[in-house]
Structure formats: C-alpha cells, structure tokens
Design a protein around this motif. Structure first.
Motif, PDB file in Angstrom:
ATOM      1  N   LEU A 107      46.820  49.765  33.704  1.00 42.88           N
ATOM      2  CA  LEU A 107      46.592  50.957  32.899  1.00 42.88           C
ATOM      3  C   LEU A 107      45.862  50.581  31.622  1.00 42.88           C
ATOM      4  O   LEU A 107      46.090  49.505  31.062  1.00 42.88           O
ATOM      5  CB  LEU A 107      47.916  51.643  32.542  1.00 42.88           C
ATOM      6  N   LYS A 147      49.805  47.725  39.309  1.00 43.84           N
ATOM      7  CA  LYS A 147      49.059  48.793  38.647  1.00 43.84           C
ATOM      8  C   LYS A 147      48.562  48.312  37.290  1.00 43.84           C
ATOM      9  O   LYS A 147      49.290  47.646  36.543  1.00 43.84           O
ATOM     10  CB  LYS A 147      49.954  50.023  38.470  1.00 43.84           C
ATOM     11  N   ASN A 203      46.308  47.801  26.972  1.00 40.30           N
ATOM     12  CA  ASN A 203      46.315  47.574  28.418  1.00 40.30           C
ATOM     13  C   ASN A 203      47.709  47.195  28.881  1.00 40.30           C
ATOM     14  O   ASN A 203      48.445  46.487  28.171  1.00 40.30           O
ATOM     15  CB  ASN A 203      45.345  46.452  28.787  1.00 40.30           C
TER      16      ASN A 203
END
Length: 670
Positions: A535, A533, A541
């Motif tokens: 983000l 994942k 980040n």
C-alpha cells in the motif's frame, strides 16, 4: 579488518555526498535534472560514454532453460536491510541463535528431490549452488562490494565481493568471494562461512553455441554449544552476561565442505528467432541440444575434542570414546545429462503466441558414498562405503495458447538404479485474465521419494541405527493470484504426505538424550494460505505478508498457525539525489511446540513438548541510495526489554539480543 572495511566504505560514501551537495549549489534545478538523466548524458557527451547499471545484464541457468534472456541489475533499496539468509520476510526460519549456525524453515517446505540424498541440510542456507550463480554481460567491468553486520563488535559480520567482465564481446568471466564471520553473544556460538565461485559465459558469434561453466567452493563451520543451561535467562530484567552462561558442549563443531563444478553446453539447430528487450535481444531457438556435466564432492563432519558432565544432558556417552568424536560422511557424485528440445512456433512477430515445446532427455548419476567414525589416533573405528548409480528419464511438454494462457508438464522418472521407482510429475498453468484483473497460476505435482540416507542408515560415536523405511509419497495442489496493478498476491496450497519422515526424542517425559528417525504410518495433510499486499499513501508505504498454515498432525509436524511480516516506511528524496527510506519492520508468529536440535547428527527433532513464548520482533531502520551505493542502518529487535527480555525459536537456544547493524552495497561499472 571488518571495521577498516566499514570505515573505508563510509569515508568514500561521505566524500561522494559532499561532491553531490557541492555540485548542487553550483547548478540550477534544470541542470541537475539533465545530469540525472541518462539520455541527456549520452546525447550531450562528446568524448565518452557514461556507463550505468542498465549496461550490465545478467542471467541464470533457470532463465536460460528455454531461451537466452537477460535482466537488468536490481539497484533498488528494496529489502536490503533484511540481509541475513535465515531472517527473510517471506521465508522465516527457526535456528540455533546466530547466522552461520543450523537452521530450518519455520513452515514446512516439501522437497522436490528424487534420488539419493545424504540428509544433512541444516547449513544449506549458507552454501552456494549452481542455481545461485549469476552470469553477466557487461560492456564495462562490473564490481560489487558488500558489507553488513554489527556496527561495533563481531557478533555478526558479512563481507562479499564480486567481479565480472567481458574479455570479448561474447565471452564473460567472473569470480566472487563471500565470508560470514559471526561470533554471537554466547560461548561457542560462532558461524564461519566461506564461499568462493568462478564462472564464465560464452556465446558464439552466430548465437548458436552457448557455454556456461562454474566452480563453487563452500566451507561451512558451525560451532556447537548444545544450548545454554540457564532456562530462566529471559525471566529477569537484570543485565546478564551472555558470554558467562554455562553451555552443554565446550569443544564441538560441524564442518561441511561442498565443492562442485558444472559445465553446461547447448547448441541451437535450425531457425533462430529473436525478441527485442532492453540493450540486448532475447534469443529463441527452434531446436536445441543440451549437455551438462556436473561433479560434486561433499563432506559432513561432527567433531568433538572435549568432555564435561553437562554434555550428558544433550548427547549420550560416546560408544568408543567419551572425549573425542570425529563422525564423517562423504559423497562423490558425477552427473551427465543430455536433453533435446523442440519448439514449434509461427514466423510472425508475435512469437510468444501458439508455441509448442517438447523436451526429452536422460540423466545418469554415479555416487560414491562413505561413512567413517574416527579415533583420536587417526585410525578408524568404523567404515562403510558403497557405490551405486541411477538413470533418470526426463521429459517436458508445454503449449502457449496465446500471450495470456500457457500449460506445462514436467516428468522425472528414475527407471534404473538404487532409487529406481522415484518420480516427480508436475503440471503448471499461467492464465492472464487481464492487466486489471490480474493473473492466476495453477500448479500440481505428484512425487515418490526415497528416504534420505540418514533416516535409513547412520553410524556415529553417539548414535547408530539401521532402518528400511518406505518411500514418501507427496501430492500437492497450489493456486496463486497475482495482480501487479493492485500490488497484491495471494495463494493457497494443499499438500498430502504419506510416509512422512522425521526425528523424534525417545522418552521425552524425562528429556532423554536418545533420538531416532521415525516414519508416520498414515498421511499428514497440510493447508497453507498466504497473502501479500503493498500500500502507498503519498510518501508512506506499507508492505504486509501473512501466512496461515494448518497441519492435521501437530505431534509429528509442529508448525505455528499464523505468521506475519509488516514493513512500514517513509519514502523521501534528500538533496534531490539521495533517495531515502525510513521505516520499521515487525514480524510475529503464534506459539507452537518448538523443535529441539541435536548437534551430533545436525538434525532438528520433536522432543519435549515445550511451547516457548513468542513475541513481536521490531526493527527500526533507515536505508538510502546515492548513485552506485546503497546503505542502511538498522536497530534490530529494538523492543527488547519492552514486554519481553528475549525469545527462542529452538528449545534451549536463545536468539540474539537487540543489535545495531550497518550495511553498504556498492556497484562499480565504469
């Protein structure tokens, strides 16, 4: 030499930064935006064309299996601080403590190989293969220079140079040189890797004939020290001289040479379709004939030229010489492959819809195998040679129902030769539910695989055995979910292995030096779940990757249950042109019964059950991009001394201490 190279790179880079800043002071913001825009450069230029990375395209053999398609160069900063082939976020390894030395994957990775295999793979991480070769289309000569390693010292150094250019519009040639020189912190921990490649890509003006050819030269030298004798080196906070530690082997090394060349030719018959892509068109045939010729010459040698009493704790005494060992295995391989491909699709603009593909082919492999045990006077104590062949039926079928759904089947079956009966049957399907919901990839394969030669027969100065193991049968089912919009990927994989082969220590309770290949009578079941994942919160980040793996029999397939890699960084642009990331990486895996390593046969084995402590490894780094150059600074294992003094991934082989590293990747294409 390496310091000179680094100094040259950073002087040139500093000069470039000064030029950018000076230019910025003399221009307005709008003018800077125009200078940064390729479109404005092209529109406003009167006498010249400004070439950028988008004018350099590349392809690989895998990308050209069904069509001729090219991709743009990746000039991003993504992951450049993780440059070591044995320290990759999504493919971690256990290793003997330095780049260039023996390594194997932390998590079990089934091999889809069928046919003959000598069985020596501990240094494969550093060898170049045909699928690693990148073929270019360059409107202007393209050169890449790369350096990475320890800032001050020779514990770890990597240098790479690549050049490619079109000698005609439809004919490109290139070459590359790659060198790893890593002395490590401990005595005789040097990894020395040399890779050289030559490659060419030719396409006829009519787009019907295509030629790919390459020659690859790999020389892999790994010094063997047998591990250190001090098992408490990380239990003290006092500074300990790593180079002064006693080692078990003082004059041993592995030398692998893997030289190969490939010529692959294809001819398109009948109608040729094209699809638009950036700069060039994607070429899709309706009928294709492909012929490939491949030659390999591989040698694997374990050499030892001295003896000390500590050697008895890692190797049994030599059968014909206590001091000198020269165990050599060599293989010559010639492969001819012919494939006919048929594509049935409509003539509309939507060429990716309703397409049927059928491949039918045959492959012939000829092998000449030799194993030799040499004496110090250059005569041979033992020789074993054999020559044999395999003939393999190749087939595949695929159907693209629409631009959202496709289904593919592949078959490889050896029907004649020494490994007759080996097969690999594989199926795969891609389903795009929607751009918002994401994509699903389903896969499955069945495999019947002959044992690698080192399991069935081996003769050396320190070990020998003769077995007749059964084939290994593997069934694998996989599921993967990908959502580009959410920047999420997740997967689950189930593998059932019958007749699993591995190496095991005899009498581990006394930590003996005797090892032998073994085959599990029943089946081993393996479940692997992965989640990745990304983000973003403004300029912040987070990239995370998590693996859970569970095996039904830890005694024959030891593996950690949990592994995670997390990269947290700030994305910032400095001076309006210097794209910069500042971040921290953290990787960790749970405790498990670690593997041991035997240098005489270069194999990892299950030995004395020792669950070595595991610690999070924290790296601080900064990476930046300025026009054609990417650079990074990295402080690896920065948390050493905070909760841990060091760690192992393989029994008796300590991992590197904290280290400051630098790197630069510089492209030239004008």
């Amino acid at each position: 030499m390496y310091k000179t190279i680094v100094l040259f790179f950073f002087i040139c880079l500093s000069f470039g930064i000064q030029q950018v800043i000076a230019q910025d002071l003399k221009t307005t913001v709008n003018e800077n935006k125009e200078l940064d825009s390729l479109r404005n450069k092209l529109e406003n230029s009167k006498d010249s064309v400004v070439f950028t990375s988008r004018f350099v395209r590349y392809t690989t053999l895998k990308l050209t299996k069904d069509s001729i398609q090219t991709l743009a160069l990746d000039t991003s900063l993504r992951g450049m601080q993780n440059f070591s082939p044995i320290v990759q976020p999504r493919r971690p390894t256990v290793n003997t403590g330095n780049i260039g030395l023996a390594a194997q994957a932390l998590f079990y990775e089934p091999s889809k190989r069928i046919g003959f295999d000598p069985g020596f793979h501990s240094l494969d991480w550093y060898a170049k293969g045909h699928d690693d070769i990148v073929y270019y289309q360059a409107r202007t000569p393209f050169t890449n220079l790369y350096y990475a390693g320890q800032y001050s010292g020779d514990a770890e150094q990597i240098f790479r140079v690549l050049h490619s250019q079109n000698i005609k519009k439809n004919w490109n040639i290139g070459a590359s040189y790659n060198r790893i020189g890593a002395n490590g912190a401990y005595t005789r921990q040097r990894g020395d890797v040399l890779n050289g490649t030559l490659f060419t890509w030719y396409t006829s003006p009519s787009k019907r004939y295509t030629l790919f050819a390459n020659a690859i030269f790999n020389t892999l030298k790994a010094y063997e020290n047998g591990g250190i004798t001090n098992d408490t080196i990380f239990k003290s906070s006092a500074t300990i001289d790593r180079a002064a530690q006693d080692i078990r082997l003082t004059g041993a090394r592995q030398i692998y040479r893997k030289n190969t060349f490939l010529i692959k030719q294809s001819y398109f018959v009948g109608r040729i379709d094209t699809l638009d892509q950036e700069i060039t068109k994607k070429v899709l045939p309706t009928n294709k004939v492909t012929y490939s010729l491949r030659y390999d010459k591989d040698t694997y040698a374990f050499q030892k030229t001295s003896y000390n009493s500590l050697e008895n704790t890692i190797l049994p005494p030599g059968q014909q010489d206590l001091t000198f060992t020269n165990d050599s295995t060599s293989l010559q391989h010639i492969q001819n492959e012919f494939v006919y491909s048929f594509f049935l699709r409509g003539k509309s603009a939507s060429l990716i819809k309703n397409e049927l593909k059928v491949d039918a082919g045959i492959r012939h492999d000829y092998y000449n195998y030799e194993q030799v045990v040499g004496r110090s006077d250059k005569t041979n104590f033992y020789e074993h040679t054999k020559a044999f062949q395999n003939v393999t039926l190749l087939g595949s079928a695929g159907y693209r129902f629409s631009n959202r759904v496709d289904l593919n089947f592949d078959v490889q079956q050896i029907f004649q030769g020494k490994q007759a009966g080996d097969f690999l049957y594989e199926a795969k399907s891609n389903v795009l539910v929607s751009n918002n919901v994401g994509r699903i990839v389903l896969g499955a394969y069945l495999q019947n695989q002959s044992p690698a030669e080192i399991y069935d027969r081996y003769y050396g100065n320190h070990y020998n055995w003769l077995n007749n193991f059964d084939r290994t049968k593997t069934a694998n089912f996989s599921f993967k979910y990908i959502n580009d919009k959410l920047r999420l990927d997740a997967g689950a994989e189930y593998t059932r292995i019958t007749g699993y082969l591995y190496f095991k220590q005899l009498e581990p309770e006394v930590d003996s030096t005797a090892i032998t290949p073994m085959q599990e009578n029943g089946s081993v079941n393996l479940l692997k779940i992965t989640i990745g994942k990304k983000l973003t919160f403004g300029k912040f980040n987070l990239d995370s990757y998590i693996v859970y793996q569970k095996t039904s029999n830890q005694s024959v397939m030891p593996t950690p249950e949990f592994y995670t890699f997390n990269s947290f960084y700030l994305d910032q642009t400095v001076f309006k042109v210097l794209k910069t990331n500042i971040g921290v990486d953290v990787r960790y895996n749970t405790k498990y019964a670690n593997y041991s390593y035997n240098p005489a046969v270069s194999q990892f084995y299950i030995g004395k059950e020792v669950k070595l402590p595991t610690v999070p490894v924290v790296d601080f780094w900064i990476r930046a991009s300025l026009r054609k150059a990417n650079i990074f600074l990295k402080y690896e294992y920065a948390n050493q001394g905070i909760g841990s003094q060091g760690y192992y991934t393989v029994y008796r082989y300590p991992m590197p201490d904290k280290m400051f590293k630098i790197g630069v990747n510089w492209n030239f294409y004008d």
